[in-house]
Design a protein around this motif. Structure first.
Motif, PDB file in Angstrom:
ATOM      1  N   LEU A  59       0.826  -1.211   0.000  1.00  0.00           N
ATOM      2  CA  LEU A  59       0.000   0.000   0.000  1.00  0.00           C
ATOM      3  C   LEU A  59       0.860   1.260   0.000  1.00  0.00           C
ATOM      4  N   TYR A  60       1.949   1.228   0.766  1.00  0.00           N
ATOM      5  CA  TYR A  60       2.851   2.384   0.815  1.00  0.00           C
ATOM      6  C   TYR A  60       3.477   2.644  -0.552  1.00  0.00           C
ATOM      7  N   THR A  61       3.976   1.590  -1.204  1.00  0.00           N
ATOM      8  CA  THR A  61       4.617   1.773  -2.504  1.00  0.00           C
ATOM      9  C   THR A  61       3.597   2.187  -3.566  1.00  0.00           C
ATOM     10  N   ALA A  62       2.347   1.692  -3.473  1.00  0.00           N
ATOM     11  CA  ALA A  62       1.320   2.107  -4.427  1.00  0.00           C
ATOM     12  C   ALA A  62       1.011   3.594  -4.272  1.00  0.00           C
ATOM     13  N   TRP A  63       0.860   4.033  -3.016  1.00  0.00           N
ATOM     14  CA  TRP A  63       0.635   5.460  -2.774  1.00  0.00           C
ATOM     15  C   TRP A  63       1.813   6.292  -3.267  1.00  0.00           C
ATOM     16  N   LEU A  64       3.024   5.794  -3.031  1.00  0.00           N
ATOM     17  CA  LEU A  64       4.213   6.524  -3.448  1.00  0.00           C
ATOM     18  C   LEU A  64       4.315   6.565  -4.981  1.00  0.00           C
TER      19      LEU A  64
END
Length: 354
Positions: A59-64
């Motif tokens: 989720l963090y990498t998708a948001w980033l």
């Protein structure tokens, strides 16, 4: 003794084209790379193998990735001004800066909230994130650079092919037209003058500058009308034309794309017949684009065999301009020879499908 020769101006290195960061394929590539990065960090020795940690990392990498896409989309015009491969270096620096800043903020928030989603060492988390991002980001940018260079080469070849096809016009058409002008000078000077003007427009389209090689469908229909006016002087009442055209005039297309089809219709359908016949020109909007038809009667007497260059030229130019979705079909039907073009309204940028 001082050198008196003037300093030669230096030409700046061309800027390496960046990918379209505003497109969905680029966003998808960033999402894939981010997911791979999260999975590699989750599987690394000493990592937290809980599924919750992997979920949070993805989720963090998708948001980033979404955030990076927006930033790079807005910053691309500025970075594209840099010479050489510096635009890619700028993208890599922006990538590293944003990942470093966001990972530090995420780790700080996680430690203060006590959620336990990041490693105990904030410095280690930022270091590992930057290391994985730097390596995978460099590999991804290298891929984008190679693809961009390949597209530039393909585009150059396509433009050369279009230019070569654009510059060809049948010599017999020029000779016949000049003979018609010579015959009209004493009989009908006004008609001879109009013929010369029409010839000038046709040859300006065929042999003009690169900037004039791209026109619109509306301009193409007007060039066809000028060509038919010239042929009408030669063939008289033997040539009849029917038009049923309702097409968008602003659709971009190469110059003299339809003229070879009309020329073939007259040469093989009207000219061999003593009685002549009707050339039908049609154009209509269809789902996803425009359909254009040129058809002529099949002559009883055999026409002078051609080389097939006109139809091949049209097929090649349509493919280069509009891509694989466009089609050119030629068939005999109900005693007539029908050529149908399907031209997508949303075309590739050719010379300029990029």
């Amino acid at each position: 003794m001082a050198d008196a020769s003037p300093d030669l101006p230096t030409t700046p290195r061309a800027s390496a084209p960046l990918p379209d960061f505003c497109s969905l394929p680029t966003l998808f590539a960033l999402l894939v790379v981010g997911t791979i990065t999260a999975c590699l960090m989750w599987l690394a020795p000493g990592g937290d193998l809980r599924v919750s940690s992997l979920s949070v990392g993805v989720l963090y990498t998708a948001w980033l990735a979404i955030l990076l896409t927006v930033v790079l989309c807005k910053a691309k015009p500025l970075m594209q001004r840099l010479p050489g491969i510096l635009p890619y270096a700028a993208v890599w620096l922006v990538l590293m800066s944003m990942v470093g800043l966001t990972s530090a903020v995420v780790a700080w928030l996680d430690h203060n909230l006590g959620a336990g989603l990041t490693p105990p060492s904030m410095a280690r988390f930022v270091r590992d994130t930057l290391l994985a991002t730097g390596l995978l980001g460099a590999a991804m940018l290298r891929y984008f650079y190679v693809v961009a260079q390949w597209q530039v080469r393909v585009e150059a070849v396509a433009q050369a092919q279009v230019a070569a096809l654009q510059a060809r016009i049948r010599p017999h058409f020029l000779f016949n037209s000049m003979n018609a002008v010579a015959a009209l000078i004493r009989v009908d000077p006004d008609a001879a003058e109009r013929t010369v003007e029409n010839l000038a427009e046709l040859f300006r389209a065929a042999l003009g500058s690169e900037g004039a090689a791209q026109g619109t469908l509306g301009e193409e229909w007007r060039l066809v009308d000028q060509y038919l006016e010239i042929e009408a002087l030669r063939l008289g009442a033997r040539l009849q034309v029917e038009r049923d055209i309702d097409t968008p005039e602003a659709l971009p297309m190469p110059r003299l794309l339809l003229q070879p089809l009309v020329e073939n219709a007259i040469r093989h359908g009207i000219q061999p017949s003593r009685a002549g016949g009707v050339v039908r020109l049609g154009g209509r909007r269809v789902e996803g684009g425009v359909a254009v038809t040129v058809d002529n009667p099949l002559a009883d007497a055999p026409a002078t065999p051609g080389t097939g260059h006109g139809l091949r030229s049209v097929r090649e130019r349509v493919r280069l301009q509009f891509g694989e979705r466009a089609t050119v079909k030629a068939e005999a039907r109900d005693g007539r020879f029908v050529v149908t073009l399907f031209l997508p309204e949303v075309a590739r940028a050719r010379p300029g499908r990029r």
